[in-house]
Design an enzyme around this catalytic site. Structure first.
Site, short mmCIF file in Angstrom:
data_model
loop_
_atom_site.label_atom_id
_atom_site.label_comp_id
_atom_site.label_asym_id
_atom_site.label_seq_id
_atom_site.Cartn_x
_atom_site.Cartn_y
_atom_site.Cartn_z
N SER A 33 0.91 -1.33 -0.10
CA SER A 33 -0.16 -0.23 0.08
C SER A 33 0.92 0.90 -0.42
CB SER A 33 -0.38 0.35 1.21
OG SER A 33 -0.02 0.15 2.99
N GLY A 70 -1.66 -4.09 0.73
CA GLY A 70 -1.96 -5.35 1.64
C GLY A 70 -1.49 -6.36 1.91
N ASN A 99 3.40 -5.25 6.08
CA ASN A 99 2.41 -6.01 6.40
C ASN A 99 2.69 -6.86 6.84
OD1 ASN A 99 -0.08 -4.55 5.02
ND2 ASN A 99 0.62 -4.75 3.23
N ASP A 180 -4.92 6.87 9.60
CA ASP A 180 -4.35 5.87 10.64
C ASP A 180 -3.67 5.97 11.29
OD1 ASP A 180 -2.79 5.40 8.60
OD2 ASP A 180 -4.39 4.04 7.00
N HIS A 183 -0.32 4.93 6.62
CA HIS A 183 0.08 5.57 4.82
C HIS A 183 -0.48 7.17 4.84
CE1 HIS A 183 -2.79 2.23 5.48
NE2 HIS A 183 -1.84 0.99 4.09
#
Length: 216
Positions: A33, A70, A99, A180, A183
């Site tokens: 991502s 992801g 991830n 979040d 990112h």
């Protein structure tokens, strides 16, 4: 005067690094991502920005964003043959592992998957560069340190370029991060493009020089 000289030297160094690549090459970004442009159109990602920039300044470079939000190292390994067949890359920049780390996968598992990715690419004669990746200390500092050590170890073992983690210059600034806290947002993408451009162009130029020398 001192600040002016420092800025002048930095600009001069950037000018020297960012010069036209002298042969047709294909660069694939194989990432997650952080490179796919999570939460935005792919054209707004740092890779998309470089694609648009290089269409004008570096038209001999084909830049492909094969990143998936992801994705894990295992997921990328599973789809790697398709990426190679579809895009026939000269160089692959691997930005993976975040991830895996956030899910607490063992460093050995991450290292094994990345080793297979690197080996499979090198067997095809593709040049590989690996991004350093770091994660928050969710599982404690020991795990984070063991995770971070995977990348320089692999770079040394396989004699490939290790590219500094671009998020290290972004993550401390809330204005450049999504809600979040993981990112980068749209405002950060041009900055990441600027960070990554010299590294990727230097890598591509090394490849074209090696090709030229091989023909002599």
């Amino acid at each position: 005067m001192k600040n002016f000289l420092i800025k002048f030297v930095l600009i001069l160094a950037l000018f020297i690094v960012i010069r036209p690549v002298s042969a047709n090459v294909s660069l694939v970004v194989l990432g997650d991502s952080l490179s796919a442009g999570y939460g935005m159109a792919q054209s707004e990602s740092w890779v998309g920005i470089l694609q648009q920039r290089w269409q004008q300044s570096q038209p001999q470079i084909t830049l492909v964003n094969a990143s998936i939000s992801g994705d894990t190292t295992q997921g990328a390994l599973n789809r790697l043959d398709g990426v190679i067949e579809r895009h026939q890359p000269t160089v692959v920049f691997v930005e993976l592992g975040g991830n895996d780390g956030l899910r607490g996968f063992t460093p050995n598992t991450i290292s094994d998957n990345l080793t297979q990715i690197i080996a499979r690419l090198q067997q095809q004669g593709i040049v590989v560069a690996l991004s350093q990746v770091r994660i928050p200390p969710n599982y404690g500092p020991r795990y984070s340190e063991m995770f971070a050590e995977v990348f320089p170890q692999l770079a040394e073992q396989h004699q490939i370029t290790l590219v500094p983690f671009f998020m290290e210059q972004i993550i401390g600034d809330d204005s450049l991060m999504q809600g979040d806290g993981i990112h980068p947002n749209r405002a950060a993408q041009p900055m990441i493009a600027d960070i990554m451009e010299p590294h990727l162009l230097a890598l591509l130029e090394q490849v074209t020089i090696a090709k030229t020398e091989g023909k002599e």
